[in-house]
Motif scaffolding. Sequence first.
Motif, PDB file in Angstrom:
ATOM      1  N   ASP A  76      43.375  46.369  42.488  1.00  0.00           N
ATOM      2  CA  ASP A  76      42.279  45.076  43.132  1.00  0.00           C
ATOM      3  C   ASP A  76      42.178  43.901  42.078  1.00  0.00           C
ATOM      4  O   ASP A  76      41.425  43.671  41.065  1.00  0.00           O
ATOM      5  N   PRO A  77      43.582  43.303  41.805  1.00  0.00           N
ATOM      6  CA  PRO A  77      43.660  42.245  40.803  1.00  0.00           C
ATOM      7  C   PRO A  77      42.940  40.934  41.136  1.00  0.00           C
ATOM      8  O   PRO A  77      42.448  40.867  42.210  1.00  0.00           O
ATOM      9  N   TYR A  90      42.138  37.649  42.618  1.00  0.00           N
ATOM     10  CA  TYR A  90      42.793  37.002  43.545  1.00  0.00           C
ATOM     11  C   TYR A  90      44.032  35.944  43.037  1.00  0.00           C
ATOM     12  O   TYR A  90      44.987  35.676  43.488  1.00  0.00           O
ATOM     13  N   ARG A 140      45.316  35.537  40.471  1.00  0.00           N
ATOM     14  CA  ARG A 140      46.317  35.774  39.364  1.00  0.00           C
ATOM     15  C   ARG A 140      47.404  36.432  40.205  1.00  0.00           C
ATOM     16  O   ARG A 140      48.689  37.032  39.716  1.00  0.00           O
ATOM     17  N   TYR A 141      47.295  36.846  41.528  1.00  0.00           N
ATOM     18  CA  TYR A 141      47.997  37.743  42.316  1.00  0.00           C
ATOM     19  C   TYR A 141      49.629  37.379  42.236  1.00  0.00           C
ATOM     20  O   TYR A 141      50.363  38.239  41.998  1.00  0.00           O
ATOM     21  N   GLU A 184      52.646  39.759  40.937  1.00  0.00           N
ATOM     22  CA  GLU A 184      53.296  40.647  41.903  1.00  0.00           C
ATOM     23  C   GLU A 184      54.536  41.189  41.572  1.00  0.00           C
ATOM     24  O   GLU A 184      54.889  42.343  41.546  1.00  0.00           O
ATOM     25  N   LEU A 230      46.219  48.165  48.149  1.00  0.00           N
ATOM     26  CA  LEU A 230      46.265  46.677  47.177  1.00  0.00           C
ATOM     27  C   LEU A 230      45.444  45.886  47.896  1.00  0.00           C
ATOM     28  O   LEU A 230      45.390  45.358  49.313  1.00  0.00           O
ATOM     29  N   THR A 232      43.702  42.144  48.222  1.00  0.00           N
ATOM     30  CA  THR A 232      44.109  40.663  47.910  1.00  0.00           C
ATOM     31  C   THR A 232      43.343  39.731  48.757  1.00  0.00           C
ATOM     32  O   THR A 232      42.512  40.084  49.729  1.00  0.00           O
ATOM     33  N   GLN A 240      46.914  35.727  51.386  1.00  0.00           N
ATOM     34  CA  GLN A 240      47.962  36.183  50.431  1.00  0.00           C
ATOM     35  C   GLN A 240      49.015  36.986  51.274  1.00  0.00           C
ATOM     36  O   GLN A 240      49.074  37.762  51.743  1.00  0.00           O
TER      37      GLN A 240
END
Length: 215
Positions: free
Chosen positions: A153-154, A156, A158-159, A163, A182, A184, A188
């Motif tokens: 759950d990074p 959003y 910075r995804y 990746e 995952l 996002t 995305q």
Amino acid sequence: RAPGGRATRPTSDRVREAVFDVLEDLVRRARTAALGEPAASGPGEPAAAEPGPVAGPLAGRRVLDLFAGSGALGIEALSRGAAHCTFVERDRPALHALRANLAAVGVEVLRRRVEAASPLPPVPTARIAAVDARRALVADARGGEMYTLVLVDPPYARYGELEGDLARLLAPLLAPGALVVLETHCDQALRLPWRLERVKRYGDTQVAFMAPDEE
């Protein structure tokens, strides 16, 4: 408990419950497809569930909660039968909330890594890696760690920059039969090298359920 401010974006209760309902359905379907009987062990799980107070579709799973924040996703996995969860988070307010939440639900926090070949403890346990996600993944690979469920759950925003590293650094940590979840932003695009099992949207949140192809 969740930290204040905007640095951490906790997954809502509604989304979290929906995600785990889908996840458990995928695990049950995998069991049925592989063995023809829902009660049998699924891929990536031990032949029999580890002893403990909680049993369920996630019994015996080793979980990685990456960008863990307050730990809500990993704690949910433990509450549904997972045996162990490694929480990766470096933000200090989030770490404070994470430790408080684990203490509140009575999960023991281990100081050392549980080796992949070692027997799982009889009750759910946790480990906290208070470092950058990339550094944590490299260290786990060097330590021979393997996971059967990975929750990612990074942030959003910075995804896109993360990746490529996620694809490269997570690959050696995925045990046979592993699942990757995952979260996002709904707009995305995803270019990860794993089989897409299902995609769900909840408001502006997109949740992808993926599995590595078996060799």
